[in-house]
Design an enzyme around this catalytic site. Structure first.
Site, PDB file in Angstrom:
ATOM      1  N   GLU A   1       0.860  -1.183   0.000  1.00  0.00           N
ATOM      2  CA  GLU A   1       0.000   0.000   0.000  1.00  0.00           C
ATOM      3  C   GLU A   1       0.899   1.236   0.000  1.00  0.00           C
ATOM      4  O   GLU A   1       1.795   1.358   0.835  1.00  0.00           O
ATOM      5  CB  GLU A   1      -0.901  -0.030   1.245  1.00  0.00           C
ATOM      6  CG  GLU A   1      -1.860   1.148   1.296  1.00  0.00           C
ATOM      7  CD  GLU A   1      -3.144   0.839   2.075  1.00  0.00           C
ATOM      8  OE1 GLU A   1      -3.465  -0.335   2.283  1.00  0.00           O
ATOM      9  OE2 GLU A   1      -3.825   1.813   2.460  1.00  0.00           O
TER      10      GLU A   1
ATOM     11  N   HIS B   1      -3.985  18.532   0.257  1.00  0.00           N
ATOM     12  CA  HIS B   1      -4.877  17.468  -0.185  1.00  0.00           C
ATOM     13  C   HIS B   1      -5.669  17.806  -1.455  1.00  0.00           C
ATOM     14  O   HIS B   1      -6.889  17.623  -1.516  1.00  0.00           O
ATOM     15  CB  HIS B   1      -5.856  17.083   0.928  1.00  0.00           C
ATOM     16  CG  HIS B   1      -6.111  15.596   0.969  1.00  0.00           C
ATOM     17  ND1 HIS B   1      -6.536  14.891  -0.140  1.00  0.00           N
ATOM     18  CD2 HIS B   1      -5.982  14.688   1.974  1.00  0.00           C
ATOM     19  CE1 HIS B   1      -6.660  13.609   0.202  1.00  0.00           C
ATOM     20  NE2 HIS B   1      -6.324  13.458   1.460  1.00  0.00           N
TER      21      HIS B   1
ATOM     22  N   TRP C   1     -12.837  13.669   1.939  1.00  0.00           N
ATOM     23  CA  TRP C   1     -11.890  13.007   1.050  1.00  0.00           C
ATOM     24  C   TRP C   1     -11.707  13.832  -0.223  1.00  0.00           C
ATOM     25  O   TRP C   1     -10.897  13.504  -1.069  1.00  0.00           O
ATOM     26  CB  TRP C   1     -12.387  11.595   0.666  1.00  0.00           C
ATOM     27  CG  TRP C   1     -12.155  10.565   1.721  1.00  0.00           C
ATOM     28  CD1 TRP C   1     -11.381  10.713   2.840  1.00  0.00           C
ATOM     29  CD2 TRP C   1     -12.671   9.226   1.768  1.00  0.00           C
ATOM     30  NE1 TRP C   1     -11.395   9.550   3.580  1.00  0.00           N
ATOM     31  CE2 TRP C   1     -12.179   8.620   2.955  1.00  0.00           C
ATOM     32  CE3 TRP C   1     -13.502   8.483   0.933  1.00  0.00           C
ATOM     33  CZ2 TRP C   1     -12.497   7.315   3.316  1.00  0.00           C
ATOM     34  CZ3 TRP C   1     -13.801   7.175   1.298  1.00  0.00           C
ATOM     35  CH2 TRP C   1     -13.310   6.600   2.480  1.00  0.00           C
TER      36      TRP C   1
ATOM     37  N   GLU D   1     -10.883   4.698   9.021  1.00  0.00           N
ATOM     38  CA  GLU D   1     -11.075   4.351   7.620  1.00  0.00           C
ATOM     39  C   GLU D   1     -11.652   2.938   7.456  1.00  0.00           C
ATOM     40  O   GLU D   1     -11.146   2.137   6.669  1.00  0.00           O
ATOM     41  CB  GLU D   1      -9.759   4.492   6.848  1.00  0.00           C
ATOM     42  CG  GLU D   1      -9.206   5.890   6.932  1.00  0.00           C
ATOM     43  CD  GLU D   1      -7.961   6.146   6.066  1.00  0.00           C
ATOM     44  OE1 GLU D   1      -7.886   7.230   5.502  1.00  0.00           O
ATOM     45  OE2 GLU D   1      -7.106   5.262   5.975  1.00  0.00           O
TER      46      GLU D   1
ATOM     47  N   GLU E   1       3.793   8.976  -0.840  1.00  0.00           N
ATOM     48  CA  GLU E   1       2.401   8.924  -1.286  1.00  0.00           C
ATOM     49  C   GLU E   1       1.915  10.278  -1.830  1.00  0.00           C
ATOM     50  O   GLU E   1       1.324  10.339  -2.902  1.00  0.00           O
ATOM     51  CB  GLU E   1       1.511   8.484  -0.122  1.00  0.00           C
ATOM     52  CG  GLU E   1       0.024   8.550  -0.456  1.00  0.00           C
ATOM     53  CD  GLU E   1      -0.864   8.104   0.702  1.00  0.00           C
ATOM     54  OE1 GLU E   1      -0.346   7.725   1.755  1.00  0.00           O
ATOM     55  OE2 GLU E   1      -2.089   8.149   0.530  1.00  0.00           O
TER      56      GLU E   1
ATOM     57  N   ASP F   1      -2.792  14.294   6.895  1.00  0.00           N
ATOM     58  CA  ASP F   1      -2.333  13.023   6.343  1.00  0.00           C
ATOM     59  C   ASP F   1      -1.094  13.176   5.469  1.00  0.00           C
ATOM     60  O   ASP F   1      -1.197  13.121   4.247  1.00  0.00           O
ATOM     61  CB  ASP F   1      -3.469  12.384   5.542  1.00  0.00           C
ATOM     62  CG  ASP F   1      -3.215  10.917   5.240  1.00  0.00           C
ATOM     63  OD1 ASP F   1      -2.225  10.386   5.758  1.00  0.00           O
ATOM     64  OD2 ASP F   1      -4.008  10.316   4.500  1.00  0.00           O
TER      65      ASP F   1
HETATM   66  C1  BDP Z   1      -3.376   7.345   4.209  1.00  0.00           C
HETATM   67  C2  BDP Z   1      -3.217   6.365   3.104  1.00  0.00           C
HETATM   68  C3  BDP Z   1      -3.864   5.046   3.368  1.00  0.00           C
HETATM   69  C4  BDP Z   1      -3.461   4.545   4.749  1.00  0.00           C
HETATM   70  C5  BDP Z   1      -3.801   5.582   5.776  1.00  0.00           C
HETATM   71  C6  BDP Z   1      -3.298   5.228   7.160  1.00  0.00           C
HETATM   72  O1  BDP Z   1      -3.763   6.921   1.944  1.00  0.00           O
HETATM   73  O2  BDP Z   1      -3.463   4.157   2.361  1.00  0.00           O
HETATM   74  O3  BDP Z   1      -4.094   3.346   5.041  1.00  0.00           O
HETATM   75  O4  BDP Z   1      -3.178   6.798   5.456  1.00  0.00           O
HETATM   76  O5  BDP Z   1      -2.306   5.809   7.566  1.00  0.00           O
HETATM   77  O6  BDP Z   1      -2.371   8.284   4.029  1.00  0.00           O
HETATM   78  O7  BDP Z   1      -3.862   4.391   7.833  1.00  0.00           O
END
Ligand code: BDP
Length: 722
Positions: A185, A539, A561, A309, A411, A383
């Site tokens: 991921e 974002h 989102w 999430e 990412e 994030d």
């Molecule tokens: C976000 C990512 C996702 C992760 C999440 C996390 O997009 O893939 O699962 O964080 O940290 O940045 O749990």
């Protein structure tokens, strides 16, 4: 035959005559141990180092010995003897416990090196000139050995060595977001290095090199599976596989940790509930943990992503995060294991500014966690954006151990193709002042435990490693793994110092190479911020895969989102009002911090649109209007990438041709993508500002619609199951 022989010798002479080693594929990382090029220095080193003297025996000490022997023989191009007799010009390594020689020195330095630190000293012992690498544990000796090799790799003098160091943070981890099906991921460097299907029978030699590399920068553990955990990892078969990895990592001072799924008692335990207060559930965790320790006696513990999430968690049973964490922590406590409970939570329903939710959730729980629970907090409240202010939970939980989570994998930072050196980002966060206990209470002091005298301290970096031959995909992405490790050990190091070391070890000690490359690296993060999210924007990247610009996105299932939720551009201006006029996220910080950001007139430009909604014609500190400044930043970002290309192109004969080409091509991709970001963003925001791109700037090649229609399919790191 003769002809072939002649050709062979001709080729050999050709290679020998050039200064460059051919075919550098990046596998060796910063541990290349190329023979010292400077002849005078080489001779001086050769005279000073004749052999290694060690007493005692352990797998970790063996690693230290082996690394020193192979490293030094290669660096010095000569055979290095090892033995137990102290001779002139020897390196004496060990601990007072395993070496009578070291014990006899009564080194005062060892009072300062703690459990994992070390000292390196130039010393005359019994009339013999020696270099001592001593520590209180074998792991300390190993770290000292790597540091010593680094001194030679970076051509430092060895005459008066007096190094005393110990890690400022105790638990220094990589978090692998690696799935059991080997997808990663947010991974941009191939598949997972863990060949789960072949374990425990086949042990890929890479595991050992992985452990060596980590040990060389002080990382002492890894969570080997994704935080979005597959519950299978806790079954007997997978525990045996994890144990096989632990066996390879152990001689390099590393422990294995696992990501655990909160619903495991139901999914593999066949219980009806995972309620953390249920006696059967508690018993299940206890038994499971006991079982894990039969396979991995030094198992480190769990990281848990709960009620985040879509992941299950204690709130499914109306229990708090503390109740959830504590139930699992109680099972680990008898074995000295820990729970790293992630603070990355935001509710599905709450209409509250997402950046406020984690603090709102955890602040009231301060003091209610067991002593073997540490809260794992991302560097910023949203994030892993190109730039965020520090997370307000740092400094807000005096009675709780709090650890940092950085994201090394890029990412949101250009993924696999952008050259972005992350140390400046990490430093910016670590050095930020929380004012929690007055001026100078930096984030670093919160996580190293010194602000509140916590002894359970930790830091995690989401790994950027995959099975690409060069480990991290982009040759410069290795620097982020390196820098992260160095900062986990000593957060006071500067981004400059770390880059300097890394370049010298990875490429060359030649100043003509080091200087421009370092400059390029040090500016690269700011450059990326400029062409992606300048002035505090955040974002606004592509949906789901987060690749490329998509500030117009407004169709995702949840408001928070969607990029439009974050930039809030309208006819008046742009930015997210987080002062008391808006979401008041700012109230989560100490008054001194609030003061820095509350007033748009004094708020640093870097955070302006994070905290304020600013009119398009607002006059910025530069004297330009906001609109003009925004455009200027986007354009400057692209120009800076072009300058990076220019810098790199001049280094053609200064590095390995293969690597040179690799970076050249990736910089060209980066330039294209920076232009894509710029053109898409300025044209989109112009639909709100109703102002033209300022005169003198190159006009976008395509209209906005073109950029809006770009569909990126199959972007790496996105989906693929776990
Ligand atoms: C976000 C990512 C996702 C992760 C999440 C996390 O997009 O893939 O699962 O964080 O940290 O940045 O749990």
């Amino acid at each position: 035959m003769l002809y072939m022989k002649t050709t062979f010798y001709l080729l050999l002479t050709l290679f020998a005559c050039t200064n460059i080693s051919f075919g550098e594929d990046g596998y060796r990382l910063w541990l290349r141990y190329e023979t010292v090029k400077d002849k005078a220095l080489l001779t001086a080193y050769q005279q000073k180092i004749r052999g290694i003297c060690t007493e005692g025996n352990s797998p970790v000490l063996e690693s230290a010995k082996e690394e020193l022997t192979t490293g030094l023989s290669s660096l010095l191009s000569k055979k290095i003897n090892t033995g137990t007799i102290l001779q002139n010009n020897t390196i004496l390594i060990g601990t007072a416990a395993n070496s009578a020689l070291i014990a006899s020195l009564h080194l005062a330095e060892l009072l300062q090196t703690g459990q994992e630190g070390y000292t390196i000293l130039t010393k005359n012992i019994q009339g013999k000139n020696c270099i001592v690498i001593a520590a209180n544990s074998d792991a300390g000796v190993l770290y000292g050995a790597f540091r010593f090799l680094q001194l030679l790799q970076t051509n430092k003098p060895l005459d008066r060595l007096s190094i005393v160091t110990s890690p400022k943070i105790n638990i220094r981890l990589l978090n692998h977001w690696d799935n059991l099906n080997r997808t990663v991921e947010r991974g941009y460097a191939g598949f997972s290095i863990w060949k789960w299907h072949l374990l425990p029978g086949y042990i890929d030699p890479r595991y050992r090199d992985y452990a060596r590399a980590n040990a060389s920068i002080g990382i002492n553990g890894a969570v080997i599976n994704n935080v979005n955990a597959n519950v299978q990892i806790l079954t007997k078969d997978y525990l045996k596989k994890a144990a096989a990895i632990a066996d390879v990592l152990r001689p390099w001072g590393m422990k294995v940790y696992l990501a655990a799924k909160f619903s495991a008692p139901i999914e593999i335990g066949k219980l009806k509930t995972a309620d953390p207060l249920d006696e059967e559930v508690k018993e299940w965790w206890k038994k499971k943990v006991d079982e894990i320790y039969t396979y991995i006696p030094d198992f480190g513990g769990f990281v848990v992503k709960a009620n985040s999430e879509g992941q299950p968690g204690p709130q499914n049973y109306k229990r708090s995060h503390a109740e959830g964490a504590n139930a699992i922590a109680d099972a680990l406590a008898p074995h000295n294991g820990i729970v790293m409970w992630r603070a990355f939570v935001y509710s599905n329903e709450t209409p509250v500014d997402r950046t406020k939710q984690s603090y709102n959730e955890f602040k009231p729980l301060d003091g209610s966690f067991r002593s073997n629970v540490i809260l794992q907090v991302k560097n910023g409240p949203l994030d892993f954006q190109p730039r965020e202010p520090f997370h307000p939970l740092f400094g807000a939980l005096p009675k709780t151990s709090v650890m940092m989570e950085f994201q090394i994998t890029q990412e949101y930072l250009g993924q696999g193709t952008h050259l972005v050196y992350e140390a400046p980002l990490m430093k910016e966060v670590l050095d930020a002042d929380t004012y929690a206990k007055g001026k100078g209470t930096t984030v670093a002091k919160i996580i190293d435990g010194s602000a509140e005298q916590h002894s359970l301290t930790g830091i995690a970096g989401v790994s950027n490693i995959g099975d690409d031959r060069n480990w991290c995909g982009h040759p410069f992405a290795q620097a982020n793994w390196y820098a992260y490790g160095k900062l986990t050990w000593d957060h006071s190091m500067s981004a400059d110092e770390i880059a300097d070391e890394w370049i010298r070890m990875t490429f060359s000690n030649d100043a003509v190479f080091v200087k421009p490359v370092k400059q390029m690296m040090l500016g690269s993060r700011e450059t990326m911020v400029r062409y992606m999210t300048p002035l505090g924007l955040h974002h606004i990247m592509g949906d789901g895969h987060h690749y490329g610009p998509s500030p117009w996105s407004d169709k995702l299932g949840r408001a928070d989102w969607n990029p439009v939720y974050y930039h809030r551009a309208d006819s008046i201006g742009i930015g997210f009002e987080r002062t008391e006029k808006g979401s008041n996220a700012l109230e989560q910080y100490m008054p001194e911090v609030r003061k820095i950001y509350a007033d748009a007139a004094t708020c640093p430009d870097e955070y302006l649109l994070w905290f304020h909604h600013i009119p398009w014609n607002y006059q910025m500190k530069s004297g330009k209007t906001l609109w003009n400044e925004l455009c200027t930043q986007y354009y400057k970002g692209v120009e800076e990438v072009r300058a990076m290309q220019e810098t790199w192109s001049k280094l053609k004969n200064k590095t390995d041709p293969e690597q040179f080409e690799h970076v050249t091509m990736l910089l060209a991709v980066q330039e294209k993508e920076a232009v894509w970001w710029r053109n898409a963003c300025v044209q989109y925001f112009a639909t709100f500002s109703k102002q033209p791109i300022p005169a003198g700037f190159e006009q976008p090649e395509y209209p906005l619609e073109y950029y809006k229609n770009i569909r990126v399919q199959f972007a790496p790191g996105n989906g693929g199951g776990n």
